[in-house]
Design a protein around this motif. Structure first.
Motif, mmCIF file in Angstrom:
data_model
loop_
_atom_site.group_PDB
_atom_site.id
_atom_site.type_symbol
_atom_site.label_atom_id
_atom_site.label_comp_id
_atom_site.label_asym_id
_atom_site.label_seq_id
_atom_site.Cartn_x
_atom_site.Cartn_y
_atom_site.Cartn_z
ATOM 1 N N THR A 25 31.400 49.312 47.216
ATOM 2 C CA THR A 25 31.063 50.588 47.835
ATOM 3 C C THR A 25 32.243 51.537 47.929
ATOM 4 O O THR A 25 32.067 52.729 48.199
ATOM 5 C CB THR A 25 30.521 50.381 49.256
ATOM 6 N N GLY A 26 33.468 51.041 47.751
ATOM 7 C CA GLY A 26 34.633 51.896 47.877
ATOM 8 C C GLY A 26 35.036 52.169 49.306
ATOM 9 O O GLY A 26 35.829 53.078 49.565
ATOM 10 N N ASN A 27 34.503 51.405 50.249
ATOM 11 C CA ASN A 27 34.910 51.524 51.638
ATOM 12 C C ASN A 27 35.809 50.347 51.994
ATOM 13 O O ASN A 27 36.165 49.547 51.140
ATOM 14 C CB ASN A 27 33.674 51.555 52.541
ATOM 15 N N SER A 28 36.194 50.238 53.252
ATOM 16 C CA SER A 28 37.005 49.099 53.672
ATOM 17 C C SER A 28 36.359 48.433 54.872
ATOM 18 O O SER A 28 35.638 49.069 55.647
ATOM 19 C CB SER A 28 38.436 49.544 54.015
ATOM 20 N N VAL A 29 36.596 47.141 54.987
ATOM 21 C CA VAL A 29 35.989 46.350 56.046
ATOM 22 C C VAL A 29 37.070 45.601 56.803
ATOM 23 O O VAL A 29 37.927 44.951 56.200
ATOM 24 C CB VAL A 29 34.974 45.331 55.489
ATOM 25 N N LYS A 30 37.030 45.704 58.106
ATOM 26 C CA LYS A 30 37.912 44.926 58.972
ATOM 27 C C LYS A 30 37.096 43.767 59.529
ATOM 28 O O LYS A 30 36.090 43.972 60.207
ATOM 29 C CB LYS A 30 38.450 45.792 60.104
ATOM 30 N N VAL A 31 37.512 42.548 59.209
ATOM 31 C CA VAL A 31 36.789 41.363 59.658
ATOM 32 C C VAL A 31 37.415 40.851 60.953
ATOM 33 O O VAL A 31 38.612 40.581 61.010
ATOM 34 C CB VAL A 31 36.803 40.256 58.584
ATOM 35 N N ILE A 32 36.602 40.727 61.975
ATOM 36 C CA ILE A 32 37.062 40.288 63.285
ATOM 37 C C ILE A 32 36.517 38.893 63.560
ATOM 38 O O ILE A 32 35.303 38.671 63.559
ATOM 39 C CB ILE A 32 36.585 41.265 64.377
ATOM 40 N N SER A 33 37.423 37.941 63.778
ATOM 41 C CA SER A 33 36.989 36.587 64.104
ATOM 42 C C SER A 33 36.538 36.525 65.558
ATOM 43 O O SER A 33 37.050 37.235 66.420
ATOM 44 C CB SER A 33 38.132 35.593 63.880
ATOM 45 N N THR A 34 35.574 35.665 65.818
ATOM 46 C CA THR A 34 35.024 35.514 67.166
ATOM 47 C C THR A 34 35.128 34.056 67.593
ATOM 48 O O THR A 34 35.357 33.174 66.763
ATOM 49 C CB THR A 34 33.559 35.970 67.193
ATOM 50 N N PRO A 35 34.955 33.757 68.880
ATOM 51 C CA PRO A 35 35.078 32.364 69.342
ATOM 52 C C PRO A 35 34.058 31.451 68.679
ATOM 53 O O PRO A 35 32.953 31.875 68.320
ATOM 54 C CB PRO A 35 34.821 32.476 70.851
#
Length: 434
Positions: free
Chosen positions: A64-74
């Motif tokens: 898509t040409g966007n960026s993704v920030k992946v956030i880890s969860t408990p």
């Protein structure tokens, strides 16, 4: 509003082109051509090797040409839910997309996008209907199914063959077969052998087990789709009565404190004939070091004399926050993650059970795990916990159910009294409406 669901038959086309952006995953930075990159965030699992979400998020960003920030969860689901509730209650836009448990849509629906506004007509047709129904709250589709689970009966096929018994179709047959084979194995020298092991601790796992017993006896699902409390009936009481008879007879007294892993340990060490557990057990039972490699069979859970097999549905879904500053992109990422090609890859690489029915006839999926085909009918007829209809009250409903079921198993309350008490308590919880 344009729909953004990728076609199962072709990769999704980039939404934006030209320029330069970054993909943020675990500190890695990937340059992506684009005109005006937008970063959105997704809360996945715990970031371990079994978490396939970051990989799929990376693929979506590239396309898509966007960026993704992946956030880890408990890891702990209760802690994960608390985190989401805190963020959503504050109307935070820090998380655009989140992975939610199957019983959370009714708890979180006020804070989630109605994905049906972003998906084309018929976009949910290929998914298991029970999962779509579970994720539809007051007519709003608040999550898309990603992978699913359902309770199964594992059995020692070598021992059933040795003693001449078929896989049981009813709970009474399971009780009688387990008793006979347990006695024979102990006489042969295995004093630690049990006929049946299941999750009996007072926790959500017991809600899953007890719901299967009650529903498969034709005793309903605690609260029906109209919000009426239905648990106080003779069939529900009979199901709980039979389960109580297992403790100390075909199941160890320690079952009152057993969760999934304790029961898997008993079965996988060769000390049980039958096991109720989730699909993940299959691959582990066939690994090097397991005492039951090549000896395990799988079957639908048994049913009562007047019911049919019922397996409690589990699994995870993706939802988008109403407070996202980029709702179209958030919905697009949800659609991409849960589309057929991504679910197929998840099944083949990670052994997860797809939520799209046709994938249970896919050659690559079946080759990766032949047990997938056996799961199809079980999942198709799975029973959902009454989380959607009870909404914010589900945690109290489940607590009331597993606590009273535990008392019945422990012999502290008669089953007919238990269902009457539970009915009264659920009526109080839902007095002002669910």
């Amino acid at each position: 509003m344009p729909h953004l669901l990728p076609s199962p038959s072709r990769p999704m086309l980039p939404l934006l082109k030209g320029g330069v952006g970054t993909l943020l995953l675990g500190g890695a930075i990937l340059a992506i051509p684009q005109a005006q990159a937008t970063e959105i965030s997704i809360a996945c699992g715990a970031g371990d090797a079994s978490d396939y979400c970051p990989e799929l998020a990376r693929q979506w960003a590239e396309q898509t040409g966007n960026s993704v920030k992946v956030i880890s969860t408990p890891n702990d689901t209760t802690e994960k839910l608390s985190l989401f509730q805190q963020l959503l209650s504050s109307r935070s836009s820090d998380i655009d997309v989140m992975m939610v448990d199957i019983v959370w849509p009714g708890l979180l629906d006020d804070h989630l996008l109605d994905l049906s506004e972003y998906l084309p007509e018929g976009a949910t047709d290929d998914y298991f209907p029970a999962l779509i129904d579970n994720n539809t709250i007051d007519g709003r589709l608040v999550a898309m199914p990603w992978y699913t689970d359902a309770g199964l009966l594992y059995y020692r096929k070598d021992l059933l063959e040795k003693y001449g018994y078929p896989a049981p179709e009813t709970w009474q047959e399971l009780t009688e077969t387990a008793s006979a084979v347990q006695a024979a194995e102990r006489e042969a020298g295995n004093d630690d052998f049990w006929g049946f092991t299941f999750q009996g601790r007072a926790y959500e796992g017991l809600t899953c087990n007890a719901l299967e017993w009650v529903a498969s006896y034709g005793g309903g699902t605690l609260v029906d789709e109209e919000g009426e409390v239905t648990i106080d009936n003779p069939r529900a009481a009979a199901a709980l009565d039979l389960a109580a008879s297992w403790i100390g007879n075909i199941a160890p007294k320690g079952a009152l404190n057993h969760t999934e892993e304790e029961t898997r340990g008993i079965f996988q060490s060769g000390n049980a004939l039958f096991l109720r557990n989730w699909p993940y057990v299959w691959s582990l039972s066939q690994e090097d070091g397991s005492e039951v490699v090549g000896k395990v069979g799988m079957a639908p859970l048994p049913h009562g004399p007047e019911g049919e097999s019922k397996a409690t549905l589990g699994g995870w879904n993706f939802a988008a926050s109403r407070y996202s500053e980029h709702p179209e992109l958030a919905a697009d990422l949800v659609a991409y993650l849960t589309a057929a090609p991504q679910q197929k890859a998840h099944a083949v690489k990670m052994g997860r059970n797809p939520t799209i029915e046709s994938l249970y006839q896919d050659e690559a999926v079946l080759a990766s795990n032949p047990a997938m085909g056996d799961l199809y009918e079980t999942l198709r007829h799975g029973v959902a916990r009454p989380a959607s209809v009870t909404g914010d009250a589900y945690a109290r409903v489940s607590n009331a159910f597993f606590n009273i079921a535990h008392l019945v198993l422990a012999g502290d309350v008669a089953a007919d009294q238990a269902v009457a008490q539970l009915s009264d308590e659920l009526e109080r919880i839902g007095r002002r409406g669910w």
